[in-house]
Design an enzyme around this catalytic site. Sequence first.
Site: not given
Length: 226
Positions: A12, A14, A16, A29, A61, A123
């Site tokens: 959360d 990106n 701002r 992003h 979306w 991983l």
Amino acid sequence: MENPKHIAFILDGNRRWAKRRGLPSQMGHREGVKAIERTLKALCGENIPFATFYCFSTENWKRSKEEIDGLMKLSEEYFSKGLGFFSELGIRVEFFGDKRAFSKDLQEIMNNAEEKTAKNTRLRAGFCLNYGGKEEIVRAVNLALKSGKNEIVAADISQNLYTNEFPDPDLVVRTSGEMRLSNFQIWQTSYSELYFPRLMWPDFDKKQLKKSLKVYSKRKRRFGGN
């Protein structure tokens, strides 16, 4: 307390992050992708075997066509060109969510990334794209019913989730200071520890991961016991 086996990240902040710098949201992003790579490297260094990244929800979306197109292009670029990065670190890439909403090109890229990294064992990294927790549970129930079940129990749902091969997250980290799960793995996170650092996702790095682990180490997980 031992390190968590599975950390989930809600990416959360990106947009701002970009807005505060006078940049277009797409730059936020792109910086967010760099933060994913830094985090994956740090996770490998901490020997944490599972990680999940909540990248694009079923609700996303609703954003502008321009932003969505940019995110789809970024996903195509990253998961087609980034295979060397994943293989170098021994990371297995997996996708959670309904791929059918994406272009055939992106679906092929996603399938190829899963196939080419399937033998990597250091991983397992799950990327949630077109993912919603409520939808996942509905899908799991329907799959269980299709298999001939007359009565659904909790194990039937767990076995039919996108994440059925992943342990439930021990720790969920959501950046930007927002304190909610936003339809993320609402079945799997019933006993997860939650941590809400105030920094934006593009600023997340190795130092922040270590801070998250320190916070986790101070928690006492009782799972309903004393």
